[in-house]
Design a protein around this motif. Structure first.
Motif, mmCIF file in Angstrom:
data_model
loop_
_atom_site.group_PDB
_atom_site.id
_atom_site.type_symbol
_atom_site.label_atom_id
_atom_site.label_comp_id
_atom_site.label_asym_id
_atom_site.label_seq_id
_atom_site.Cartn_x
_atom_site.Cartn_y
_atom_site.Cartn_z
ATOM 1 N N GLY A 1 40.244 50.216 30.593
ATOM 2 C CA GLY A 1 40.977 49.341 31.496
ATOM 3 C C GLY A 1 42.056 48.532 30.820
ATOM 4 N N SER A 2 42.616 47.636 31.611
ATOM 5 C CA SER A 2 43.783 46.869 31.187
ATOM 6 C C SER A 2 43.685 45.449 31.716
ATOM 7 C CB SER A 2 45.053 47.548 31.710
ATOM 8 O OG SER A 2 46.171 46.715 31.543
ATOM 9 N N VAL A 3 44.287 44.528 30.993
ATOM 10 C CA VAL A 3 44.305 43.135 31.422
ATOM 11 C C VAL A 3 45.375 42.895 32.475
ATOM 12 C CG1 VAL A 3 44.791 40.771 30.667
ATOM 13 C CG2 VAL A 3 43.335 42.254 29.277
ATOM 14 N N ASP A 4 46.509 43.559 32.334
ATOM 15 C CA ASP A 4 47.629 43.264 33.245
ATOM 16 C C ASP A 4 47.710 44.225 34.429
ATOM 17 O OD1 ASP A 4 48.552 45.600 32.179
ATOM 18 O OD2 ASP A 4 50.321 44.759 31.219
ATOM 19 N N ARG A 5 46.656 45.024 34.632
ATOM 20 C CA ARG A 5 46.623 45.965 35.763
ATOM 21 C C ARG A 5 47.847 46.878 35.768
ATOM 22 N NH1 ARG A 5 44.375 42.486 40.955
ATOM 23 N NH2 ARG A 5 42.808 41.315 39.851
ATOM 24 N N SER A 6 48.227 47.310 34.599
ATOM 25 C CA SER A 6 49.423 48.149 34.489
ATOM 26 C C SER A 6 49.266 49.440 35.279
ATOM 27 C CB SER A 6 49.679 48.480 33.017
ATOM 28 O OG SER A 6 50.726 49.412 32.892
ATOM 29 N N HIS A 7 50.300 49.766 36.044
ATOM 30 C CA HIS A 7 50.310 51.024 36.794
ATOM 31 C C HIS A 7 51.102 52.100 36.049
ATOM 32 C CE1 HIS A 7 48.430 49.170 40.231
ATOM 33 N NE2 HIS A 7 49.342 48.212 40.228
ATOM 34 N N GLY B 1 30.503 44.853 26.651
ATOM 35 C CA GLY B 1 29.512 45.896 26.379
ATOM 36 C C GLY B 1 30.102 46.905 25.413
ATOM 37 N N ASP B 2 30.141 48.166 25.833
ATOM 38 C CA ASP B 2 30.759 49.219 25.024
ATOM 39 C C ASP B 2 32.148 49.580 25.534
ATOM 40 O OD1 ASP B 2 28.520 49.463 23.378
ATOM 41 O OD2 ASP B 2 27.541 50.836 24.788
ATOM 42 N N LEU B 3 32.642 48.837 26.509
ATOM 43 C CA LEU B 3 33.938 49.135 27.119
ATOM 44 C C LEU B 3 35.024 48.251 26.532
ATOM 45 C CD1 LEU B 3 32.805 49.287 30.867
ATOM 46 C CD2 LEU B 3 32.833 51.144 29.172
ATOM 47 N N HIS B 4 36.254 48.798 26.470
ATOM 48 C CA HIS B 4 37.389 48.036 25.959
ATOM 49 C C HIS B 4 38.526 48.000 26.987
ATOM 50 C CE1 HIS B 4 35.323 49.102 22.132
ATOM 51 N NE2 HIS B 4 35.651 47.873 21.831
ATOM 52 N N PHE B 5 39.206 46.857 27.012
ATOM 53 C CA PHE B 5 40.303 46.631 27.951
ATOM 54 C C PHE B 5 41.525 46.167 27.165
ATOM 55 C CE2 PHE B 5 36.319 46.190 30.049
ATOM 56 C CZ PHE B 5 36.496 46.734 31.312
ATOM 57 N N VAL B 6 42.638 46.864 27.364
ATOM 58 C CA VAL B 6 43.830 46.608 26.559
ATOM 59 C C VAL B 6 44.522 45.323 26.986
ATOM 60 C CG1 VAL B 6 46.071 47.486 25.844
ATOM 61 C CG2 VAL B 6 44.166 49.072 26.186
ATOM 62 N N ILE B 7 44.728 44.434 26.032
ATOM 63 C CA ILE B 7 45.548 43.237 26.240
ATOM 64 C C ILE B 7 46.993 43.569 25.902
ATOM 65 C CG2 ILE B 7 45.920 40.834 25.565
ATOM 66 C CD1 ILE B 7 42.964 40.829 24.587
ATOM 67 N N ASP B 8 47.181 44.162 24.733
ATOM 68 C CA ASP B 8 48.511 44.571 24.276
ATOM 69 C C ASP B 8 48.365 45.876 23.501
ATOM 70 O OD1 ASP B 8 51.401 44.069 23.734
ATOM 71 O OD2 ASP B 8 50.688 44.015 21.662
ATOM 72 N N GLY B 9 49.209 46.873 23.848
ATOM 73 C CA GLY B 9 49.158 48.128 23.125
ATOM 74 C C GLY B 9 48.952 49.355 23.986
ATOM 75 N N HIS B 10 49.301 49.252 25.289
ATOM 76 C CA HIS B 10 49.113 50.387 26.199
ATOM 77 C C HIS B 10 49.854 51.640 25.706
ATOM 78 C CE1 HIS B 10 48.300 46.794 28.585
ATOM 79 N NE2 HIS B 10 47.579 47.550 29.395
ATOM 80 N N HIS B 11 51.091 51.459 25.262
ATOM 81 C CA HIS B 11 51.877 52.601 24.798
ATOM 82 C C HIS B 11 51.261 53.221 23.546
ATOM 83 C CE1 HIS B 11 54.710 50.457 27.369
ATOM 84 N NE2 HIS B 11 55.451 51.547 27.421
ATOM 85 N N ARG B 12 50.722 52.368 22.654
ATOM 86 C CA ARG B 12 50.111 52.880 21.430
ATOM 87 C C ARG B 12 48.856 53.700 21.745
ATOM 88 N NH1 ARG B 12 50.011 47.132 18.678
ATOM 89 N NH2 ARG B 12 50.876 46.559 20.708
#
Length: 281
Positions: A73-79, A118-129
């Motif tokens: 997932g993502s913090v900024d709900r990027s589409h 938990g075991d899930l990660h959500f991107v704050i910065d770095g979607h393109h990477r």
């Protein structure tokens, strides 16, 4: 099949992007043909996940190497990216190819920033990477991690729709604070059943307090309901083979409703079970 490089990093970076876009389009088509849920290919929104699970605390745990497939997932709900961080349009192409080119040239790519639940990660910065790492066939990536602890375990969350069930369960456990084995045992699949079950337990607790002439807190009511009401009833349902394909909590909720509808009483005995058995769906 491994992608063939041309030997020209800039051209290969362009091909990387076009392949990623093509795979995203094919994935959408495949999901449509299989009639998958609408949210199957959408990144999970961090805010909604934490709201559903109930946030308790957060702390930085520093630089870690994390699996790419744990990023959901993502913090900024990027589409701009789908669930596997494939670009959903050409809007990100210029920046995407610039990062892909840098990666192919072996240039330094800074770590991404993520929340861990938990075991899930959500991107704050770095979607393109993340997207480029997927396209280049990597399986892990460096990340600065902030650990978020929640009231509910995130296990079982796959799609955005799963958050509804988690949210209702969190509210139910606030009303009926079960612990340990009891907490794990009382599970339903329809989120609205949690609301109905919560009302049922509160009504049971109210009658208990009236009978005993004393005030009980929620934790005590929950403990006694599970031991004195839920477990004995579930045991009878098992013996009467009335659980079926439902969870035990769903079977309990169904038979409790049938009992009151037919008998207008909250007692349990063999006559009640026989009456319910005669009206089983």
């Amino acid at each position: 099949m491994k992608n063939r490089d041309t030997g020209f990093p800039r051209v290969d970076a362009e091909h990387d992007f076009l392949r990623a876009r093509r795979r995203q389009v094919l994935s959408r088509l495949s999901n449509w043909l299989r009639r998958e849920p609408d949210d199957v290919n959408i990144t999970l929104p961090f805010d909604e996940v934490v709201e559903a699970l109930g946030k308790e605390s957060e702390r930085r745990i520093g630089l870690r190497v994390i699996r790419l497939d744990s990023i959901v997932g993502s913090v900024d709900r990027s589409h701009d990216f789908d669930r596997r961080f494939r670009p959903t349009s050409a809007r990100v192409r210029q920046r995407w190819e610039r990062l892909a080119l840098a990666s192919r040239r072996g240039e330094y790519i800074p770590p991404i920033d993520v929340y861990r639940v938990g075991d899930l990660h959500f991107v704050i910065d770095g979607h393109h990477r993340v997207s480029v790492a997927y396209a280049l066939g990597l399986t892990s990536i460096e990340a600065n991690v902030i650990l978020v602890r929640t009231k509910l375990n995130p296990d079982g969350i796959r799609y955005r729709g799963d958050l509804i069930v988690k949210g209702y369960r969190r509210l139910f456990l606030e009303r009926v604070p079960l612990r340990g084995e009891a907490r794990a045992a009382v599970v339903v699949t329809d989120p609205e059943d949690y609301a109905q079950l919560g009302e049922h337990v509160e009504a049971w607790g109210f009658r208990l307090m009236q009978d005993e002439g004393t005030l009980l807190d929620r934790a005590t009511v929950a403990q006694r309901w599970y031991a004195e009401e839920y477990q004995p009833v579930v045991q009878m349902l098992r013996q009467a083979e009335l659980v079926g394909d439902r969870t035990e909590a769903e079977a309990y909720l169904w038979v409790a409703g049938e009992r009151y509808r037919m008998i207008r009483t909250h007692r349990w005995d063999d006559d009640v079970i026989q009456a319910v058995r005669a009206h089983r769906p």
